[in-house]
Design a protein around this motif. Sequence first.
Motif, PDB file in Angstrom:
ATOM      1  N   LEU A  74       0.847  -1.157   0.106  1.00 13.06           N
ATOM      2  CA  LEU A  74       0.226   0.116  -0.185  1.00 13.06           C
ATOM      3  C   LEU A  74       0.899   1.282   0.180  1.00 13.06           C
ATOM      4  N   GLY A  75       0.393   2.287  -0.505  1.00 14.40           N
ATOM      5  CA  GLY A  75       0.901   3.593  -0.790  1.00 14.40           C
ATOM      6  C   GLY A  75       0.271   4.755  -0.807  1.00 14.40           C
ATOM      7  N   VAL A  76       0.621   6.025  -0.622  1.00 10.42           N
ATOM      8  CA  VAL A  76       0.090   7.202  -1.201  1.00 10.42           C
ATOM      9  C   VAL A  76       0.397   7.690  -2.633  1.00 10.42           C
ATOM     10  N   ARG A  77      -0.551   8.430  -3.098  1.00  7.72           N
ATOM     11  CA  ARG A  77      -0.358   8.635  -4.470  1.00  7.72           C
ATOM     12  C   ARG A  77       0.340   9.818  -4.707  1.00  7.72           C
ATOM     13  N   ASN A  78       0.489  10.967  -3.755  1.00 10.32           N
ATOM     14  CA  ASN A  78       1.366  12.194  -4.278  1.00 10.32           C
ATOM     15  C   ASN A  78       1.462  12.802  -2.992  1.00 10.32           C
ATOM     16  N   ALA A  79       2.818  12.825  -2.499  1.00  8.40           N
ATOM     17  CA  ALA A  79       3.120  13.415  -1.074  1.00  8.40           C
ATOM     18  C   ALA A  79       4.675  13.803  -1.412  1.00  8.40           C
ATOM     19  N   TRP A  80       5.173  14.391  -0.324  1.00 11.54           N
ATOM     20  CA  TRP A  80       6.473  14.822  -0.145  1.00 11.54           C
ATOM     21  C   TRP A  80       7.480  13.617   0.097  1.00 11.54           C
ATOM     22  N   TYR A  81       6.716  12.362   0.228  1.00 14.66           N
ATOM     23  CA  TYR A  81       7.581  11.041   0.396  1.00 14.66           C
ATOM     24  C   TYR A  81       6.809   9.950  -0.385  1.00 14.66           C
ATOM     25  N   ARG A  82       7.657   8.936  -0.516  1.00 11.11           N
ATOM     26  CA  ARG A  82       7.185   7.509  -1.002  1.00 11.11           C
ATOM     27  C   ARG A  82       6.940   6.728   0.275  1.00 11.11           C
ATOM     28  N   ILE A  83       5.846   6.017   0.318  1.00 14.17           N
ATOM     29  CA  ILE A  83       5.668   5.224   1.554  1.00 14.17           C
ATOM     30  C   ILE A  83       5.349   3.780   0.988  1.00 14.17           C
ATOM     31  N   VAL A  84       5.812   2.782   1.603  1.00 10.38           N
ATOM     32  CA  VAL A  84       5.593   1.277   1.418  1.00 10.38           C
ATOM     33  C   VAL A  84       4.810   0.614   2.532  1.00 10.38           C
ATOM     34  N   VAL A  85       3.706   0.282   2.221  1.00 10.77           N
ATOM     35  CA  VAL A  85       3.242  -0.358   3.719  1.00 10.77           C
ATOM     36  C   VAL A  85       2.961  -1.948   3.340  1.00 10.77           C
ATOM     37  N   ASP A  86       3.530  -2.962   3.892  1.00 17.63           N
ATOM     38  CA  ASP A  86       3.324  -4.253   3.708  1.00 17.63           C
ATOM     39  C   ASP A  86       2.075  -4.630   4.511  1.00 17.63           C
ATOM     40  N   PRO A  87       1.064  -4.915   4.056  1.00 19.99           N
ATOM     41  CA  PRO A  87      -0.091  -5.320   4.617  1.00 19.99           C
ATOM     42  C   PRO A  87      -0.272  -6.581   5.536  1.00 19.99           C
ATOM     43  N   ALA A  88       0.626  -7.407   5.111  1.00 18.71           N
ATOM     44  CA  ALA A  88       0.874  -8.840   5.728  1.00 18.71           C
ATOM     45  C   ALA A  88       1.546  -8.590   7.287  1.00 18.71           C
ATOM     46  N   GLN A  89       2.251  -7.356   7.479  1.00 23.94           N
ATOM     47  CA  GLN A  89       2.956  -7.129   8.764  1.00 23.94           C
ATOM     48  C   GLN A  89       2.367  -5.827   9.226  1.00 23.94           C
ATOM     49  N   ILE A  90       2.704  -5.334  10.245  1.00 24.81           N
ATOM     50  CA  ILE A  90       2.784  -4.091  10.651  1.00 24.81           C
ATOM     51  C   ILE A  90       4.100  -3.343  10.467  1.00 24.81           C
ATOM     52  N   ARG A  91       4.338  -2.850   9.277  1.00 21.13           N
ATOM     53  CA  ARG A  91       5.554  -2.471   8.702  1.00 21.13           C
ATOM     54  C   ARG A  91       5.467  -1.514   7.707  1.00 21.13           C
ATOM     55  N   PHE A  92       6.013  -0.384   7.658  1.00 25.39           N
ATOM     56  CA  PHE A  92       6.459   0.310   6.657  1.00 25.39           C
ATOM     57  C   PHE A  92       7.698   1.038   6.351  1.00 25.39           C
ATOM     58  N   GLN A  93       8.160   1.588   4.791  1.00 24.87           N
ATOM     59  CA  GLN A  93       8.943   2.106   4.708  1.00 24.87           C
ATOM     60  C   GLN A  93       8.646   3.488   4.169  1.00 24.87           C
ATOM     61  N   TYR A  94       9.332   4.731   4.876  1.00 20.63           N
ATOM     62  CA  TYR A  94       9.170   5.877   4.539  1.00 20.63           C
ATOM     63  C   TYR A  94      10.420   6.463   3.674  1.00 20.63           C
TER      64      TYR A  94
END
Length: 161
Positions: A74-94
């Motif tokens: 999962l991620g957002v479309r347009n922000a000052w960052y890219r976000i990668v959220v793994d829905p199988a874990q409580i984990r994200f990369q900013y």
Amino acid sequence: MRSRLILPPDAVEITALRTRHGKTLDMGGGKRRFIAQTAPVHVPSDLAAYKAGLPVTWEEADLDIEINPLNGNLGVRNAWYRIVVDPAQIRFQYISRLSGGLAAVRLLALDGVPLGAIPAPRIAGNEIWWDNVVPDLDIFIRFDVGRAEMFKILRCAAAPT
């Protein structure tokens, strides 16, 4: 989800006058109003030009959450960052679009007990929620134009922290 600035209902934005932090509104009758906040409202259309100090067109931030069809992240479309959220874990990369800096967050345990199976997340506006990660504990990530924040909701005093 678009900018969180509260605009008068009859106002029309003059998009050529956008800034990183604000909007200029045509109020009619030759009147204008500038509305700003300390956090970013818009993102540059050309990040390389912005970094080089060149003029840019400012785009509306778009915090709608998308599912990557290749990997299900999962991620957002347009922000000052890219976000990668793994829905199988409580984990994200900013990943900062400005500096390239990376922050990785992953919840491994609560009160020293490793997490078991994680419930499927649900999307609510600009938030990703995991309900009942363990009994009486919900966790969510809220996305804004310039940041992402993680929260724990304890639904009773006995909930793990």
